[in-house]
Design a protein around this motif. Structure first.
Motif, mmCIF file in Angstrom:
data_model
loop_
_atom_site.group_PDB
_atom_site.id
_atom_site.type_symbol
_atom_site.label_atom_id
_atom_site.label_comp_id
_atom_site.label_asym_id
_atom_site.label_seq_id
_atom_site.Cartn_x
_atom_site.Cartn_y
_atom_site.Cartn_z
ATOM 1 N N VAL A 89 0.837 -1.209 0.000
ATOM 2 C CA VAL A 89 0.000 0.000 0.000
ATOM 3 C C VAL A 89 0.871 1.258 0.000
ATOM 4 C CG1 VAL A 89 -1.722 1.300 1.324
ATOM 5 C CG2 VAL A 89 -1.952 -1.183 1.080
ATOM 6 N N ARG A 90 1.916 1.255 0.837
ATOM 7 C CA ARG A 90 2.782 2.442 0.950
ATOM 8 C C ARG A 90 3.450 2.780 -0.382
ATOM 9 N NH1 ARG A 90 5.515 1.055 6.856
ATOM 10 N NH2 ARG A 90 3.556 1.123 7.986
ATOM 11 N N GLY A 91 3.755 1.740 -1.144
ATOM 12 C CA GLY A 91 4.384 1.979 -2.444
ATOM 13 C C GLY A 91 3.428 2.598 -3.455
ATOM 14 N N LEU A 92 2.132 2.425 -3.204
ATOM 15 C CA LEU A 92 1.130 2.908 -4.176
ATOM 16 C C LEU A 92 0.603 4.291 -3.853
ATOM 17 C CD1 LEU A 92 -0.974 -0.368 -4.498
ATOM 18 C CD2 LEU A 92 0.478 0.620 -6.250
ATOM 19 N N LEU A 93 0.785 4.712 -2.615
ATOM 20 C CA LEU A 93 0.177 6.000 -2.263
ATOM 21 C C LEU A 93 1.188 7.067 -1.859
ATOM 22 C CD1 LEU A 93 -0.064 6.445 1.092
ATOM 23 C CD2 LEU A 93 -1.788 4.712 0.837
ATOM 24 N N GLY A 94 0.770 8.283 -2.083
ATOM 25 C CA GLY A 94 1.544 9.424 -1.626
ATOM 26 C C GLY A 94 0.720 10.095 -0.549
#
Lengths: 325, 279
Positions: A89-94
């Protein structure tokens, strides 16, 4: 009241939404910060999450950003469970929080380089990525400046630049324009518009509606942890169609006109403002025409009779005052 | 040179840009110079060179240990507490960095600064070494002891800073523990000795575990006993109980390094829940 976590259902649904929230609850002791929140946001949507302070906006955002665990329910980002696969998830969101600090003794490019490295960006790609986000946020000239020397608006833009570094498909922005002066607000708004045009899915919260009304494609209105209404601007307006505000401008005898209107079926609160009688009406167009006819028959001289256009902010105020819930 | 761990790189950049690190090193070197001249024998020429070298080496090592014990908490206990206090922790947590990279980045940066202090002391150490009286194995032992204490106290500081939200609380708690480990152990040992001695009136019965706490926990005690030839009965009691005779410097090095490993493992394992404490 939040229920204890039970076994997980087979979520997410077939069509993968960028954000899917299912029966999400969060309690802090005896206080329910979120109650059975359900929400689905599709790719490319700009979702405005609106509610007064303490409504549960930041709690929802922190759960989506994998920073807080829900008490029960599920939340997915592009199909990944935020509690079970936080790193995916962290890799997909800013994520841009409402209040944040910065490393003041770093230079702007060092600050961005640190976050680029923290998102596992290869060193060869970092330089270009940093130049891109600096140009997007109009901070190119500040690359060699120390973070400590930036103004509030610049810091906000730098945080947004950091948020965009790894080219996330989803942006979660918590009150991005809070505390900014009008000029800096416009700059942030322009940036968000640019990101919207670039096809990013944006989840943006605010307690001030006008800030978002012309950027967002969909809205959700939350209060005391409950999502009161969500959908497109048109859908929200439609939902409150039942209650219209009407103004009748009369030449004289305003009190007589007000008492006649008050006796009609479907009329709610009524207010006299000079020669104008404003009232809420919960009925069909035909019934409204009858109100007009009865006023004319009773000898009231009417020079204007029309519906007051309701904007999204009125809806928000009404909903959060509990008038429509 | 670029370091692989982004947190370490950032910490070193931030830390070395401030005025504080240079002020600390300058103050430390001034103190070391003062002690060095005090340790320098007045009757130079009549003094056996070996004793002179040993005396200088011990004095420098003493100052170094004081620096390590009392500077480490100031550096390490700010590690995570500072991120919480200035509200940068959320941004750090949503990156792809794992707790191990964050914790180790913070820990190694504080140890690196302390190693810089050790490095700055080398010219003083080398004089003692050149004059003679100190063997390479003694220097190795001293370094091992220093590094273990550095690691143990740095891990303690990082762990405490993970628990507390405010930097001054984390600072206070870490210094409190350090004071207990140094002055506290000596006082407690004395209390134990006198208490147990008085329990047997009229009969001289020595408390068998004298200096039990200092022997295992007090870095200054370990260091002062390092250069003495210790009679077999005076070896570490704790290890002696298990049938192994280990001198205090080795016992203490093992205890500090072991504690560091445990604290680092706990900090990494419970990073997320510890960071959220008190929110």
């Amino acid at each position: 009241m939040c229920r204890p976590q039970t076994s997980k259902q087979n979520y997410p649904s077939q069509v993968i939404a960028v954000i899917e929230i299912v029966d999400l609850c969060k309690s802090y002791g005896n206080v329910d910060a979120l109650v059975d929140l359900n929400l689905k946001i599709k790719k490319g949507e700009v979702f405005g999450f609106i509610g007064p302070n303490g409504a549960g906006k930041t709690t929802t955002i922190k759960i989506l950003a994998t920073l807080t665990a829900p008490s029960s329910g599920e939340a997915y980002v592009s199909g990944y469970d935020v509690t079970e696969e936080p790193y995916k998830v962290r890799g997909l969101l800013g994520y841009m929080p409402d209040f944040f600090g910065m490393y003041d003794s770093l230079k702007v490019w060092e600050y961005l380089d640190f976050f680029a490295a923290s998102y596992r960006m290869p060193q060869a790609e970092r330089r270009d990525a940093i130049e891109n986000v600096l140009s997007l946020t109009h901070l190119e000239e500040k690359a060699e400046s120390f973070v400590a020397g930036l103004s509030r608006g610049m810091r906000q833009r730098l945080c947004l630049a950091k948020t965009l570094l790894h080219d996330p498909e989803l942006l979660i922005l918590d009150e991005p324009a809070s505390g900014l002066d009008p000029r800096a607000r416009v700059e942030i708004k322009e940036l968000l518009n640019g990101l919207k045009d670039a096809g990013k899915t944006i989840f943006v919260s605010s307690h001030i509606l006008p800030e978002l009304s012309d950027i967002c494609t969909t809205f959700g209105i939350i209060e005391k942890g409950n999502l009161l209404l969500s959908g497109s601007k048109e859908k929200i307006m439609e939902a409150i169609r039942g209650v219209r505000r009407i103004k009748a401008k009369v030449l004289s005898d305003t009190k007589k006109a007000a008492s006649l209107i008050e006796s009609e079926k479907g009329v709610g609160s009524i207010k006299i403002d000079g020669k104008e009688v404003q009232f809420e009406f919960n009925g069909s167009d035909l019934e409204l025409a009858r109100v007009f006819e009865n006023l004319v028959t009773a000898g009231v001289l009417i020079v204007g009779f029309s519906e007051i256009e309701t904007n999204l902010e009125d809806v928000f105020m009404k909903i959060t005052r509990g008038e429509l819930a | 040179m670029r370091l692989k761990n982004p947190v370490l790189m950032k910490e070193l950049r931030e830390w070395m840009r401030g005025k504080r690190p240079f002020a600390i090193i300058t103050f430390y070197l001034l103190l070391l110079t003062g002690v060095f001249f005090l340790a320098w024998p007045r009757d130079f020429g009549h003094y056996p060179e070996a004793n002179m070298g040993r005396q200088i080496f011990m004095a420098v090592l003493g100052v170094l240990m004081v620096a390590v014990v009392f500077i480490t908490p100031a550096i390490a206990s700010g590690a995570i507490a500072l991120e919480k206090e200035r509200r940068t922790i959320d941004l750090l947590q949503v990156t792809l960095l794992g707790p191990s990279e964050i914790i180790l980045g913070k820990l190694v940066s504080s140890v690196m600064y302390l190693l810089l202090i050790v490095l700055a002391s080398l010219p003083f150490v080398s004089i003692g070494f050149i004059v003679g009286g100190v063997s390479p194995s003694e220097i190795a032992k001293a370094l091992l002891l220093l590094i273990s204490v550095m690691l143990g106290l740095s891990a303690l500081g990082v762990f405490v800073s993970l628990i507390f939200k405010r930097i001054y609380v984390a600072n206070g708690v870490t210094y409190g523990i350090v004071v207990i480990l140094t002055f506290g152990t000596v006082i407690l040992d004395e209390v134990l000795r006198t208490t147990f001695y008085q329990q047997v009136p009229g009969v001289y019965l020595e408390w068998p575990y004298q200096m039990l706490l200092s022997r295992h926990l007090n870095p200054f005690f370990a260091m002062t006993t390092m250069f003495q030839s210790i009679p077999p009965g005076e070896f570490s009691r704790l290890f002696w109980l298990f049938g192994t005779k280990v001198p205090p410097w080795a016992t203490l090095s093992l205890i500090y390094a072991g504690t560091a490993v445990v604290l680092i493992a706990v900090s990494i394992r419970y990073f997320d829940s510890l960071v959220k404490r008190g929110e």
